[in-house]
Scaffold this motif. Structure first.
Motif, PDB file in Angstrom:
ATOM      1  N   VAL A  66      40.144  25.954  37.178  1.00  0.00           N
ATOM      2  CA  VAL A  66      40.319  27.404  37.350  1.00  0.00           C
ATOM      3  C   VAL A  66      41.811  27.680  38.175  1.00  0.00           C
ATOM      4  CG1 VAL A  66      39.672  29.604  38.218  1.00  0.00           C
ATOM      5  CG2 VAL A  66      37.916  27.974  37.187  1.00  0.00           C
ATOM      6  N   ASP A  67      42.415  28.147  37.620  1.00  0.00           N
ATOM      7  CA  ASP A  67      43.680  28.790  38.182  1.00  0.00           C
ATOM      8  C   ASP A  67      43.902  30.087  39.056  1.00  0.00           C
ATOM      9  OD1 ASP A  67      45.016  26.379  37.830  1.00  0.00           O
ATOM     10  OD2 ASP A  67      45.838  27.200  35.705  1.00  0.00           O
ATOM     11  N   SER A  68      43.319  31.018  38.331  1.00  0.00           N
ATOM     12  CA  SER A  68      43.261  32.494  38.951  1.00  0.00           C
ATOM     13  C   SER A  68      41.988  33.099  38.423  1.00  0.00           C
ATOM     14  CB  SER A  68      44.488  33.263  38.636  1.00  0.00           C
ATOM     15  OG  SER A  68      45.729  32.673  38.938  1.00  0.00           O
ATOM     16  N   ASN A  69      41.480  33.533  39.710  1.00  0.00           N
ATOM     17  CA  ASN A  69      40.119  34.137  39.272  1.00  0.00           C
ATOM     18  C   ASN A  69      40.226  35.640  39.478  1.00  0.00           C
ATOM     19  OD1 ASN A  69      37.436  34.973  38.982  1.00  0.00           O
ATOM     20  ND2 ASN A  69      36.490  33.839  40.834  1.00  0.00           N
ATOM     21  N   VAL A  70      40.106  36.600  38.442  1.00  0.00           N
ATOM     22  CA  VAL A  70      40.347  38.031  38.573  1.00  0.00           C
ATOM     23  C   VAL A  70      38.798  38.687  38.051  1.00  0.00           C
ATOM     24  CG1 VAL A  70      42.752  37.996  38.135  1.00  0.00           C
ATOM     25  CG2 VAL A  70      41.205  37.947  36.364  1.00  0.00           C
TER      26      VAL A  70
END
Length: 74
Positions: A66-70
């Motif tokens: 996971v790189d960016s959790n939005v």
């Protein structure tokens, strides 16, 4: 805080998930994220760009899950 813009402003395109803001803002959160790979000078934008690249290599190995959790921004 009000903004004062002196000079030309060029906005070539705003996509459906893009944000253009002039003026008061506390927080702007992204609604989506993506990852792209480009070589040396490939992401440059502008009206008069000149790049000189003799050798370019792009490492696309990405081992994290996971790189960016939005999820909380929707």
């Amino acid at each position: 805080m009000p903004s004062l813009i002196v000079g030309p402003v060029t906005i070539s395109a705003v996509q459906s998930d893009g944000v253009v803001n002039f003026g008061d803002t506390l927080v702007i959160n992204p609604k989506s994220t993506s990852k792209g790979y480009s070589g040396s000078g490939g992401g440059n934008t502008g009206n008069f760009m000149q790049t000189v690249t003799f050798v370019s290599a792009t490492n696309t190995l990405d081992t994290d899950a996971v790189d960016s959790n939005v999820a909380g921004n929707n």
